[in-house]
Write a protein that holds these residues in place. Structure first.
Motif: not given
Lengths: 490, 485, 95
Positions: B459-464
């Motif tokens: 989730v964090g990677q995609v958000m980034k």
């Protein structure tokens, strides 16, 4: 021109308006009289140069048709009224050098009416006394002398003794006084002049050095009833700066002197005729009653049953208030400071050195009667009895229009005859104090001389704010008495 | 749990009563026409009345009377239609008249009640004994000269309300809560600004102790003029322990006036107050009895604002707030008004959270005031609207908030300008997911192997990858779906 | 009522007037005389009578909240025996 000092205020106003003489001439004549009679010690501060300037301005106003009600009339001011730029001492060492930056309402009113001030008149220190002998500046001297011993100096009475002496000696045409327990009326009687303590609240106390706030009341002193009426008219009036000043209109007091007192009921209080009352005082009183009868008034015997308690009430209430009013003389903001090692040491030394004996005594008594554990027994009790005294008058005035009494139990006494016993001294005020406690107007006028050549006065007491009736009745008595005697050398 | 102090001989209870001197908000002084402003040149705001000059007389300021009545009504207290001014006689360098005009036997306000809010969310009623009007004294300065004290009379004659509580408080916390609540009410009423640093609200604390269970009161000491709530609490605690120590060592407490030394955290006897006092109160003969009409009182009553307790109850009932949040928001009239403006027609819980969170944090960190808030109520409300309609995420909103503080611009303008609109396009999000999956095949395998914890990392990677703009709810849903494929 | 020396000393202290020790006795006598004189009042029945603190039959007049005074530090300090730097001064006080 040499007789300018003999005029009444009414007469002088007439002469000024007709251009018979100028305010400068009138003022100069009185400055000369003041200089000639310095031995009477009537003034603490003379302000002749200021008076000359004021007189000049007065003449200019009259020229311009803008003369006020008292324009050009030279007066003296009891040194209890704060006067801007002129030493105001209350005859106390503690006010050494005090030069107010403000002007009392009453003296400002007089100035606004065009009056000229010749200076500040002697009094008992902080108005506490009946002889003028408590003044730090030495007592003023009564211009009257006994035929039996003309060299003996007599007191002018007090506390407005300098005022009474100056008016009687024709140094001023009129003067302001203040009356807390008789301080206008008793010296007026001793000096053969007329004076009125108006109703409490009639004249503003703002700018008058306070002695006992619930009793103090400024009033005029002059040589005739009409002159007093003219002066009071200018002095009186509601003052928003004094919360106890009455919001009532000032009537034309002089217009009340109609000479008609027919049908008026005059109360004669039996309590004012104690055993041992001086026979000549008693006779003068009887004579007064007779004059009023002759003029169509009806004497009515009345009773003021709490009269004998007036003196004790007064000597609790007045010192109590004074002890608090005089706390501000502490050497910090004005007047005398005697250095001390600490704040309290400075206070104690300053107040011990600054206040005279009588003032110190009254502060001590006042402090005591207010102190914890004694308040109810003394102060609260006295204020309750005070109400009973006031109610005696209220009841009496349901049946009479005015009350007639002697002003003082004796004529003026010698400056060396005084006693060290304060209570005996206070008896001088026995006839004037009840009126003060009730806040009623009281007027003293001279009615004759005793066998030793000294003036005697009678007192008229009126309903609250009914000074007009006092003036009217006093006018009739004045005519009947035709008191024309003058002190030696006047 | 009742507050007790454990001594060597047992548990001790505190008995605390507070006397608060609250400076009345007025332009002119109680008995003179001189100004009341703080911080003027020495002796420049002094009339001859204030300086106790001969012949000067007091005339009362109508507004000060009104303010006292208003405060009395705010304390749900008895208003006395007739009250009397009395002189309290004593000598001191900054008391020019030699007496203070105060009220003694008949004060303008009688008994009332103050509800204090305790940290555990409960309330307690503290009795008000009386409120009276009196003059302030001047100010003495003792450190300006080696042998002299300097006197400034600017404060002399300023109107004070002395508000006396009953000895109903039992802990330093209760005393603190009392002062906090009293200050809140005074500010709501606009009768005192409650500023303890400038001395417009000062507190004297009367403290005594007694063994738990003992009835009756022991000797109290009065701690004078403490100038912050925290110091009042410290002073009470110190003083209580001192009393306990004295009693437990067999001594006795002497009734006296003490001074709190905030540097040392101690109280000490006041040398200048060593004399036994005898104030010789008597009715001030320069002032007549103060008589006010019931109409006057009713007129003031009609203009009273909604008071904090009522407001708090309404916030709980109408906005569904809990007692704590409601309590925080009504602590100041301005914060309550701000909340109401933001919450109007919106999610009130969200409004409360934003105000008590980012908004208060910003407010306290910079040069802001209610007249000049970091973000206007309209903008904060607008931002909440953008969260609600999905334009921005809560996460993005935090950035929007910071931009609003910096620029003062509207949230819509900021979103537009900075391109902060969240991505709700499924295709765009899926594309980003695919890229992350492609770049991290090993981690994909781990998740599929049961290591659910790594979901968050994705989730964090995609958000980034979407610069934080992906709609978080959609993103979670799509990632979950992808793993199930 | 008779006052003793100690009471007179205490009154003098309250009134902040220095009274030399050797004058206390005389003053005690004088003040006692005055108190004896005023004590006649105790014979008056005042049950139910309200104290008459003022003869003025008025309510307390009020003024509007307007600044009309002040800005006259010089005049206020003009009579001070020992003003410094715009302040009144007193011997140093230790609190």
């Amino acid at each position: 021109m040499t007789n300018l000092t003999k005029l009444t205020i009414a007469g002088a106003l007439n002469g000024l308006s007709k251009g018979e003489f100028t305010a400068e001439e009138l003022t100069e004549a009185h400055i000369k009289a003041t200089e000639a009679k310095r031995a009477l010690n009537a003034f603490i501060t003379e302000t002749p140069d200021m008076a000359r300037d004021q007189a000049k301005e007065s003449d200019a106003r009259r020229q311009a048709g803008k003369a006020g009600a008292l324009d050009g009339i030279p007066l003296g001011i009891k040194d209890l009224f704060c006067t801007k730029g002129v030493l105001t001492s209350a005859a106390s060492h503690i006010l050494d050098g005090f030069t107010p930056q403000y002007e009392s309402t009453v003296t400002a009113n007089l100035k606004a009416a065009g009056a000229v001030s010749l200076g500040k008149l002697n009094l008992d220190e902080f108005a506490m006394g009946s002889s003028n002998l408590t003044s730090y500046y030495g007592g003023a001297v009564n211009p009257w002398t006994k035929t039996s011993d003309p060299s003996a100096k007599l007191v002018p009475g007090g506390s407005s003794g300098g005022s009474a002496a100056a008016v009687a000696a024709r140094m001023v045409m009129g003067a302001t006084g203040t009356d807390t327990g008789g301080s206008i009326r008793q010296p007026a009687a001793f000096c053969g002049i007329t004076g009125i303590k108006p109703t409490y609240g009639r004249c503003s106390r703002w700018g008058v050095v306070a002695f006992a706030s619930s009793l103090d009341q400024p009033g005029p002193m002059a040589r005739t009833v009409e002159d007093c009426a003219l002066l009071l008219g200018a002095m009186a009036g509601h003052d928003p700066k004094d919360s106890t000043s009455a919001p009532v209109a000032v009537p034309n007091f002089a217009a009340a002197l109609t000479g008609d007192i027919r049908g008026l009921k005059v109360g004669i209080p039996q309590e004012y005729r104690p055993d041992g009352l001086n026979a000549e005082v008693s006779q003068a009183w009887e004579q007064g009653i007779q004059w009023l009868k002759d003029a169509g008034a009806t004497p009515v015997e009345i009773s003021l049953p709490h009269t004998k308690y007036a003196l004790p009430v007064y000597y609790i209430v007045a010192p109590a208030e004074a002890s608090s009013n005089l706390a501000r003389y502490d050497g910090v903001r004005f007047g005398l400071r005697v250095p001390g090692t600490s704040l309290d040491d400075m206070y104690k030394k300053t107040r011990a050195a600054g206040f005279g004996k009588e003032v110190r005594r009254r502060i001590m008594i006042g402090t005591y009667v207010l102190s914890a554990g004694y308040y109810d027994a003394y102060y609260a009790k006295a204020q309750k009895v005070r109400r009973l005294i006031a109610e005696d008058f209220t009841k009496a005035f349901q049946t009479v229009d005015v009350i007639l009494t002697p002003t003082a139990p004796s004529a003026a006494f010698g400056m060396t005859e005084t006693t060290d016993d304060p209570v005996t001294m206070w008896l001088n005020d026995v006839f004037t104090i009840p009126t003060s406690l009730a806040g009623l107007p009281g007027l003293s006028l001279p009615v004759g001389l005793n066998s030793d050549g000294l003036p005697l006065g009678l007192q008229l007491i009126g309903r609250p704010f009914d000074e007009e009736t006092l003036f009217k009745v006093a006018g009739v008595m004045e005519t009947a008495a035709s008191f024309t005697a003058v002190p030696e050398g006047v | 749990m009742a507050y007790v102090i454990q001594g060597e001989t047992g548990d001790w209870e505190l008995v605390i009563g507070l006397e608060v001197h609250a400076q009345v908000i007025s332009k002119a002084k109680l008995f003179s026409g001189a100004a009341t402003e703080f911080g003027a040149e020495p002796n420049s705001q002094v009339s001859f009345v204030d300086a106790g000059f001969p012949g000067m007389l007091p005339v009362i300021n109508a507004l000060c009377v009104e303010q006292a009545v208003r405060t009395g009504l705010g304390l749900k207290a008895q208003i006395n239609l007739t009250s009397v001014f009395a002189r309290k006689n004593y000598f001191y360098a900054d008391l020019p008249q030699g007496y203070q005009i105060s009220q003694y036997e008949l004060p303008i306000v009688g008994e009332g009640t103050l509800l204090i809010d305790l940290p555990d969310g409960t309330t307690k009623a503290v009795g008000i004994e009386r409120l009276h009007l009196e003059q302030d004294a001047g100010k003495s300065m003792h450190d300006q000269h080696p042998t002299k004290s300097f006197i400034d009379l600017n404060r002399s004659g300023v109107a004070l309300m002395e508000i006396v509580s009953k000895p109903d408080m039992r802990s330093p916390e209760e005393a603190g809560a009392y002062l906090t609540k009293l200050r809140t009410i005074l500010r709501y009423l606009e009768t005192c600004d409650g500023n303890m640093q400038e001395g417009s609200m000062r507190c004297d604390a009367n403290v005594s102790v007694r063994p738990v269970g003992e009835q009756g009161l022991r000797t109290r000491c009065e701690i004078k003029n403490v100038n912050s709530i925290r110091f009042v609490q410290q002073a009470i605690e110190y003083e209580a322990r001192r009393h306990i120590d004295v009693y437990e060592s067999g001594g006795d407490i002497r009734q006296e006036t003490r001074l709190f030394d905030s540097g040392k955290g101690e109280t000490r006897s006041m040398r200048s107050k060593e004399h036994a006092h005898d104030y010789r109160y008597f009715p001030d003969p320069d002032l007549l009895p103060l008589v006010i009409g019931q109409n006057f009182v009713d007129g003031i009553k009609a203009t009273l604002p909604e008071l904090p307790d009522d407001k708090k109850a309404r916030f709980m009932a109408d906005f569904g707030l809990n007692a704590y949040d409601a309590g925080v928001l009504v602590a100041e009239r301005a914060s309550a008004d701000f909340f109401e403006e933001v919450a109007k027609g919106r999610d009130s819980k969200m409004a409360a959270n934003w105000i008590m969170g980012d908004f208060f944090a910003t407010m306290n960190s910079g040069d802001y005031s209610w007249e000049k808030p970091p973000v206007t109520a309209a903008n904060l409300g607008g931002m909440i609207d953008l969260i609600k309609d999905g334009t921005i995420s809560t996460r993005l909103a935090k950035d929007v908030f910071i931009f609003m503080v910096e620029s003062g611009k509207s949230p819509a303008a900021i979103v537009e300008e900075k391109g902060l609109k969240q991505v709700t396009d499924t295709g765009a999000i899926e594309k980003a997911i695919d890229e992350v999956f492609a770049a991290n095949p090993d981690k994909v395998a781990e998740v599929k192997g049961g290591k659910d914890k790594l979901m968050g990392w994705f989730v964090g990677q995609v958000m980034k990858a979407t610069q934080g703009k992906a709609n978080p709810a959609m993103l979670n849903e799509l990632i979950a779906k992808k793993f199930k494929e | 009522m008779s006052l003793d020396k100690g009471t007179v000393r205490a009154i003098a202290e309250l009134a902040r007037i220095d009274v030399p020790e050797d004058e206390l006795d005389h003053l005690a006598g004088e003040l006692s005389g005055i108190l004896t004189f005023v004590e006649h009042l105790s014979e008056v029945n005042t049950d139910g009578i309200a104290p008459m603190n003022s003869v003025a039959d008025l309510g307390l007049p009020m003024r509007a909240d307007i600044v009309t005074d002040g800005n006259q530090a010089e005049a206020v300090l003009a009579n001070a025996p020992d003003a410094m730097d715009g302040f009144f001064t007193v011997p140093k006080v230790v609190e």
